[in-house]
Write a protein that holds these residues in place. Structure first.
Motif, PDB file in Angstrom:
ATOM      1  N   UNK A 139      -0.407  -3.782 -22.925  1.00  0.00           N
ATOM      2  CA  UNK A 139      -1.391  -2.976 -22.197  1.00  0.00           C
ATOM      3  C   UNK A 139      -1.230  -3.150 -20.685  1.00  0.00           C
ATOM      4  N   UNK A 140      -0.979  -4.371 -20.242  1.00  0.00           N
ATOM      5  CA  UNK A 140      -0.816  -4.624 -18.812  1.00  0.00           C
ATOM      6  C   UNK A 140       0.452  -3.949 -18.296  1.00  0.00           C
TER       7      UNK A 140
ATOM      8  N   UNK B 217      -9.493  -4.649 -15.559  1.00  0.00           N
ATOM      9  CA  UNK B 217      -9.432  -5.866 -14.740  1.00  0.00           C
ATOM     10  C   UNK B 217      -9.658  -7.120 -15.570  1.00  0.00           C
ATOM     11  N   UNK B 218     -10.575  -7.049 -16.530  1.00  0.00           N
ATOM     12  CA  UNK B 218     -10.870  -8.217 -17.365  1.00  0.00           C
ATOM     13  C   UNK B 218      -9.654  -8.604 -18.197  1.00  0.00           C
TER      14      UNK B 218
ATOM     15  N   UNK C  93      -7.449 -12.013 -18.096  1.00  0.00           N
ATOM     16  CA  UNK C  93      -7.234 -12.789 -19.311  1.00  0.00           C
ATOM     17  C   UNK C  93      -5.749 -13.101 -19.504  1.00  0.00           C
ATOM     18  N   UNK C  94      -4.895 -12.104 -19.240  1.00  0.00           N
ATOM     19  CA  UNK C  94      -3.460 -12.331 -19.370  1.00  0.00           C
ATOM     20  C   UNK C  94      -2.989 -13.369 -18.364  1.00  0.00           C
ATOM     21  N   UNK C  95      -3.459 -13.278 -17.128  1.00  0.00           N
ATOM     22  CA  UNK C  95      -3.053 -14.245 -16.111  1.00  0.00           C
ATOM     23  C   UNK C  95      -3.443 -15.662 -16.517  1.00  0.00           C
ATOM     24  N   UNK C  96      -4.616 -15.780 -17.134  1.00  0.00           N
ATOM     25  CA  UNK C  96      -5.060 -17.099 -17.614  1.00  0.00           C
ATOM     26  C   UNK C  96      -4.130 -17.625 -18.693  1.00  0.00           C
ATOM     27  N   UNK C  97      -3.719 -16.742 -19.630  1.00  0.00           N
ATOM     28  CA  UNK C  97      -2.820 -17.155 -20.693  1.00  0.00           C
ATOM     29  C   UNK C  97      -1.450 -17.544 -20.135  1.00  0.00           C
ATOM     30  N   UNK C  98      -0.983 -16.808 -19.117  1.00  0.00           N
ATOM     31  CA  UNK C  98       0.311 -17.134 -18.516  1.00  0.00           C
ATOM     32  C   UNK C  98       0.269 -18.483 -17.824  1.00  0.00           C
TER      33      UNK C  98
END
Length: 403
Positions: A16-17, A24-25, A29-34
């Protein structure tokens, strides 16, 4: 978070990204997982390369999930049981990278080479807080659409942000002792498909009602027993009162408690009733059956064929209250029955045997159903189409001609 968790969710999120579909949410969330998982960031970096995506799609065109699965079993020294079709929605990280690339490669192709009409994929959203309240005088209120702040039989009834509450007033508290039970002075709270709601009863007991459920209860408890009637599924957190046991009546029998937390699943069209105890102690009694006493972590199953008690994984049966669906070797038919109520959908199968394929995994209750369906496709067993609020499930071998 364990790096092996939520592999499919990560795949859907990255796709999706990368395709510019994420809000934005989801980006946060993806940045946190990375940040949590460097190996995931490495895969994400590779996927940003257009050449990688192109190569992934070419591989996807000649990919046979059945052959790959058999090859995987051979490599680890296992043999697939004959006559058994079972897949897990969680896979090892060492093959997760390939699955992610294939999933995103296919989406990249569809997004860039299909017609504009197919670019807008139908997303089926989860249920919302909604309920219909029937008062003692027969009047009906859609609590999610109209403000509720009334006095019924001396009880203050209010609704706010998904919670319907009943509070005794000073004028009624002294009347509650030594009064006969009056079940006729009841309210009825109906939760439609695609809905949920919470009610705090006059004694302080909290009841979380799931989609497609109905709870009938007195406006105030005045007798020796606190009796409510349930059709559907609800999680009860009962206020302790040794002098006045709390009783949940279902068409299968009744649950009697003093003060405890438990889940009851007793839908009208179900073949059995499941009572799962989280804490405390309860008894389930049914006509022509022995009384079952439950301790925490135990479940009573009562049907026309009899009754039994077993130990269970609590998260699988009460996780929905905390926003998570957990399935352990559950048939697709059972899983979809749950989702039909929560997402207010209708599921159709190309062949009946598709209902019997078993899966293990989890899904966030407040996410779309699409991520679950996409995870099913990645197992190689089936594919799906969405038409309005109907989901059509096909055997993937027949649909795609894979041998």
């Amino acid at each position: 978070m364990n790096k092996f968790e939520n592999v499919y969710q990560d795949a859907v999120l990255m796709r999706r990204v990368l395709l510019g579909e994420a809000d934005e949410a989801e980006q946060q969330e993806l940045e946190k997982r990375l940040e949590e998982c460097p190996e995931l960031r490495k895969i994400y970096t590779q996927l940003q390369d257009g050449g990688t995506l192109s190569a992934a799609f070419k591989e996807r065109q000649k990919y046979s999930s059945r052959k790959a699965y058999r090859s995987f079993l051979q490599k680890i020294g296992q043999v697939e049981p004959k006559g058994q079709r079972r897949r897990s929605l969680r896979i090892g990280w060492y093959i997760a990278a390939a699955v992610v690339i294939l999933a995103i490669g296919l989406s990249f192709y569809v997004s860039n080479y299909t017609s504009p009409e197919k670019e807008n994929k139908t997303l089926i959203q989860p249920g919302t807080q909604q309920a219909q309240l029937t008062l003692t005088d027969g009047s009906v209120i859609d609590v999610d659409k109209k403000e509720v702040n009334v006095v019924v039989d001396g009880i203050q009834v209010k609704y706010k942000e998904g919670v319907l509450s009943y509070q005794t007033t000073a004028a009624t508290q002294h009347e509650e002792k030594n009064v006969e039970e009056q079940p006729e002075k009841s309210n009825e709270l109906v939760i439609p498909r695609g809905g949920e709601n919470t009610v705090i009863l006059a004694d302080g007991t909290t009841v979380h009602l799931n989609a497609g459920s109905k709870l009938t209860y007195p406006v105030r408890f005045t007798g020796k027993r606190r009796i409510v009637a349930l059709e559907g599924e609800a999680y009860f957190d009962v206020v302790e009162n040794e002098e006045h046991p709390f009783v949940v009546q279902t068409r299968f029998g009744e649950v009697t408690v003093l003060g405890t937390a438990f889940n009851v699943n007793a839908y009208v069209n179900a073949s059995a009733c499941y009572t799962t105890l989280v804490r405390g102690k309860v008894q389930f009694s049914a006509p022509n059956a022995e009384v079952i006493t439950l301790l925490p972590g135990e479940q009573a199953i009562v049907s026309a064929n009899g009754s039994e008690k077993r130990a269970v994984d609590l998260e699988e049966y009460v996780g929905w209250v905390e926003g998570l669906y957990v399935f352990n070797n559950r048939s697709l038919g059972e899983i979809m029955e749950t989702f039909e109520r929560w997402y207010d959908i209708q599921v159709y199968y190309e062949t009946e045997n598709l209902r019997n394929i078993t899966y293990s995994g989890s899904l966030k209750r407040y996410g779309t159903i699409n991520s679950f369906l996409e995870a099913l496709e990645l197992t190689g067993d089936l594919t799906y189409k969405i038409s309005g609020r109907n989901i059509l499930i096909y055997g993937k071998m027949g649909e795609l001609g894979v041998k």
